[in-house]
Design a protein around this motif. Structure first.
Motif, PDB file in Angstrom:
ATOM      1  N   LYS A  42       0.825  -1.212   0.000  1.00 47.07           N
ATOM      2  CA  LYS A  42       0.000   0.000   0.000  1.00 47.07           C
ATOM      3  C   LYS A  42       0.849   1.248   0.000  1.00 47.07           C
ATOM      4  CE  LYS A  42      -3.947  -1.411   2.857  1.00 47.07           C
ATOM      5  NZ  LYS A  42      -4.525  -1.166   4.179  1.00 47.07           N
ATOM      6  N   VAL A  43       0.167   2.375  -0.266  1.00 45.56           N
ATOM      7  CA  VAL A  43       0.787   3.696  -0.219  1.00 45.56           C
ATOM      8  C   VAL A  43       0.263   4.448   1.008  1.00 45.56           C
ATOM      9  CG1 VAL A  43       0.546   5.963  -1.336  1.00 45.56           C
ATOM     10  CG2 VAL A  43       1.267   3.977  -2.680  1.00 45.56           C
ATOM     11  N   TYR A  44       1.175   5.137   1.723  1.00 45.68           N
ATOM     12  CA  TYR A  44       0.706   6.154   2.658  1.00 45.68           C
ATOM     13  C   TYR A  44       0.648   7.436   1.847  1.00 45.68           C
ATOM     14  CZ  TYR A  44       0.222   9.625   6.235  1.00 45.68           C
ATOM     15  OH  TYR A  44      -0.260  10.690   6.955  1.00 45.68           O
ATOM     16  N   GLN A  46      -3.701   0.292  -3.396  1.00 49.35           N
ATOM     17  CA  GLN A  46      -4.520   0.803  -2.287  1.00 49.35           C
ATOM     18  C   GLN A  46      -3.725   1.840  -1.512  1.00 49.35           C
ATOM     19  OE1 GLN A  46      -7.776  -0.098  -2.100  1.00 49.35           O
ATOM     20  NE2 GLN A  46      -7.176  -1.156  -3.991  1.00 49.35           N
ATOM     21  N   GLN A  47      -4.449   2.748  -0.876  1.00 50.32           N
ATOM     22  CA  GLN A  47      -3.780   3.786  -0.092  1.00 50.32           C
ATOM     23  C   GLN A  47      -4.434   3.919   1.278  1.00 50.32           C
ATOM     24  OE1 GLN A  47      -5.135   7.121   0.881  1.00 50.32           O
ATOM     25  NE2 GLN A  47      -7.069   6.053   0.482  1.00 50.32           N
ATOM     26  N   THR A  48      -3.677   4.544   2.162  1.00 48.54           N
ATOM     27  CA  THR A  48      -4.235   5.006   3.421  1.00 48.54           C
ATOM     28  C   THR A  48      -3.730   6.428   3.589  1.00 48.54           C
ATOM     29  OG1 THR A  48      -4.246   4.690   5.814  1.00 48.54           O
ATOM     30  CG2 THR A  48      -2.288   3.924   4.684  1.00 48.54           C
ATOM     31  N   PRO A  71       0.936  -1.977   8.456  1.00 48.70           N
ATOM     32  CA  PRO A  71       2.127  -2.765   8.082  1.00 48.70           C
ATOM     33  C   PRO A  71       2.227  -3.055   6.590  1.00 48.70           C
ATOM     34  CG  PRO A  71       0.527  -4.140   9.248  1.00 48.70           C
ATOM     35  CD  PRO A  71       0.000  -2.730   9.293  1.00 48.70           C
ATOM     36  N   GLU A  72       1.142  -2.855   5.850  1.00 45.13           N
ATOM     37  CA  GLU A  72       1.186  -3.128   4.403  1.00 45.13           C
ATOM     38  C   GLU A  72       1.752  -1.952   3.604  1.00 45.13           C
ATOM     39  OE1 GLU A  72      -2.364  -4.836   2.623  1.00 45.13           O
ATOM     40  OE2 GLU A  72      -2.990  -5.368   4.661  1.00 45.13           O
ATOM     41  N   ARG A 107       3.596  10.880  10.643  1.00 40.84           N
ATOM     42  CA  ARG A 107       3.295   9.527  10.161  1.00 40.84           C
ATOM     43  C   ARG A 107       4.229   9.158   8.994  1.00 40.84           C
ATOM     44  NH1 ARG A 107      -1.444   6.867  11.861  1.00 40.84           N
ATOM     45  NH2 ARG A 107      -2.847   8.552  12.422  1.00 40.84           N
ATOM     46  N   ALA A 108       4.458  10.118   8.101  1.00 41.26           N
ATOM     47  CA  ALA A 108       5.356   9.869   6.962  1.00 41.26           C
ATOM     48  C   ALA A 108       6.739   9.496   7.482  1.00 41.26           C
ATOM     49  CB  ALA A 108       5.432  11.107   6.066  1.00 41.26           C
ATOM     50  N   LEU A 109       7.206  10.237   8.474  1.00 45.95           N
ATOM     51  CA  LEU A 109       8.531   9.952   9.054  1.00 45.95           C
ATOM     52  C   LEU A 109       8.568   8.542   9.660  1.00 45.95           C
ATOM     53  CD1 LEU A 109      11.287  10.322  10.394  1.00 45.95           C
ATOM     54  CD2 LEU A 109      10.246  11.921  11.986  1.00 45.95           C
ATOM     55  N   GLN A 110       7.511   8.167  10.367  1.00 46.63           N
ATOM     56  CA  GLN A 110       7.501   6.840  10.995  1.00 46.63           C
ATOM     57  C   GLN A 110       7.551   5.734   9.933  1.00 46.63           C
ATOM     58  OE1 GLN A 110       8.192   7.035  14.079  1.00 46.63           O
ATOM     59  NE2 GLN A 110       7.662   9.224  14.180  1.00 46.63           N
ATOM     60  N   TYR A 111       6.810   5.926   8.836  1.00 49.97           N
ATOM     61  CA  TYR A 111       6.880   4.928   7.747  1.00 49.97           C
ATOM     62  C   TYR A 111       8.270   4.913   7.119  1.00 49.97           C
ATOM     63  CZ  TYR A 111       1.846   4.000   7.634  1.00 49.97           C
ATOM     64  OH  TYR A 111       0.572   3.604   7.953  1.00 49.97           O
ATOM     65  N   LEU A 112       8.843   6.103   6.926  1.00 55.74           N
ATOM     66  CA  LEU A 112      10.127   6.210   6.205  1.00 55.74           C
ATOM     67  C   LEU A 112      11.316   5.831   7.070  1.00 55.74           C
ATOM     68  CD1 LEU A 112       9.228   9.409   4.182  1.00 55.74           C
ATOM     69  CD2 LEU A 112       9.691   7.144   3.207  1.00 55.74           C
TER      70      LEU A 112
END
Ligand code: PLP
Ligand code: CA
Length: 306
Positions: free
Chosen positions: A106-108, A125-127, A148-149, A168-173
């Motif tokens: 998925k995409v954030y 899919q996105q969130t 997690p996806e 949130r972007a930072l946490q994913y990255l």
């Protein structure tokens, strides 16, 4: 054909230049329209180019609309345009993730509903679209719930951008395998009367700064936008013209891809800007010098009507 760069296009040179190309790529804002107003004469220019057998494409860094929305806007303004001739960064980002990144997951999304629609159209899919559900609530920032996806953070124009989304972007990255893709780097969106609002480039810079990563960007001046058009329509770059109002995006894209370039003065950049690049002698800045310029694309009309 351009003996010297930044030539005023007029008289017989207009027809000569048009005869030397089969395809014309038009930037949108500042070239064929300004906001919701067509540039006077622009619909006739595009419709006549097509009547004269030229392929015409619309190439915009604006990520807030789907191809269908652009086709509807163009039709309302009197342009003869089909959906598959429109290459916006919402659509091109979806193409990039699907065909270049080959994203599995998925995409954030920091972006618009239009971006969500283009992603979903290619099965991604996105969130994240819309206001962040827990914005404003006092929580443990570094431990926000993550999906997690998610395998990529994608950044476009987002009117709901917030500290929580940035976090949130930072946490994913923080996961080095998570991709960072941006639609475009335009930092300011100029409006009438010398006004301006922040562009997507500001949001992207915030995410890049927080994540200490550089995004892969899809929009002009990256050649990916041209590649998208060329791969679908089989263009010959030596017989292709890029028309734009910005030297650092449109004209540089044209130069990067080996196209002929035409600056129109109905938008952001001026002839003085182009001349400053030329006089600098700096190889990096020479790509921002157009082959030709016109006051408005309406100046192409007489050559097309003849
Ligand atoms: N991005 C956004 C959000 C915009 O609103 C605009 C212009 O309206 C742009 C980018 C620049 O678009 P273009 O590449 O058509 O000049
Ligand atoms: Ca523009």
């Amino acid at each position: 054909m351009a003996v010297s760069k930044c030539t005023r296009l007029n008289g017989p040179l207009i027809k000569q230049m048009l005869d030397s190309v089969d395809s014309v790529l038009f930037d949108c804002d500042g070239v064929i329209w300004r906001g919701d107003q067509a540039i006077p004469g622009a619909p006739d220019v595009i419709n006549l180019l097509k009547k004269n057998g030229k392929k015409v494409f619309f190439v915009t860094n604006n990520s807030t609309k789907t191809r269908k929305m652009y086709a509807d806007k163009l039709a309302l303004m009197g342009f003869n345009a089909a959906e598959d001739e429109v290459f916006g960064t919402a659509y091109c980002s979806a193409m990039y993730l699907k065909h270049v990144s080959r994203l599995q997951g998925k995409v954030y999304l920091i972006g618009s509903n239009a971006m969500r629609q283009e992603l979903e159209k290619v099965g991604i899919q996105q969130t994240g679209v819309g206001p962040d559900p827990i914005s404003g609530v006092q929580i443990d920032w570094a431990n926000v719930p993550l999906d997690p996806e998610v395998k990529a953070v994608v950044v476009g124009f987002d009117e709901h951008f917030s500290y929580m989304k940035l976090n949130r972007a930072l946490q994913y990255l923080n996961n080095p395998d998570c991709l960072l893709v941006g639609t475009n780097t335009d930092t300011r969106l100029p409006l009438e009367g010398g006004k301006a609002v922040p562009g997507t480039g500001c949001i992207l810079k915030a995410v890049e700064t927080a994540a200490q990563r550089q995004a892969q960007t899809v929009g002009k001046p990256n050649h990916f936008m041209y590649d998208c058009v060329a791969s679908q329509f089989g263009l010959d770059r030596t017989r292709c013209l890029m028309v734009g109002d910005r030297l650092d995006t449109d004209i540089l894209l044209g130069s990067n891809c080996g196209l002929k370039t035409l600056l129109t003065l109905t938008g952001v950049s001026t002839v003085a800007d182009a001349e400053a690049h030329q006089e600098s002698g700096c190889p990096k800045r020479l790509g921002m010098v157009p082959d030709y310029y016109v006051e408005s694309i309406a100046e192409l009309l007489p050559a097309l009507q003849g």
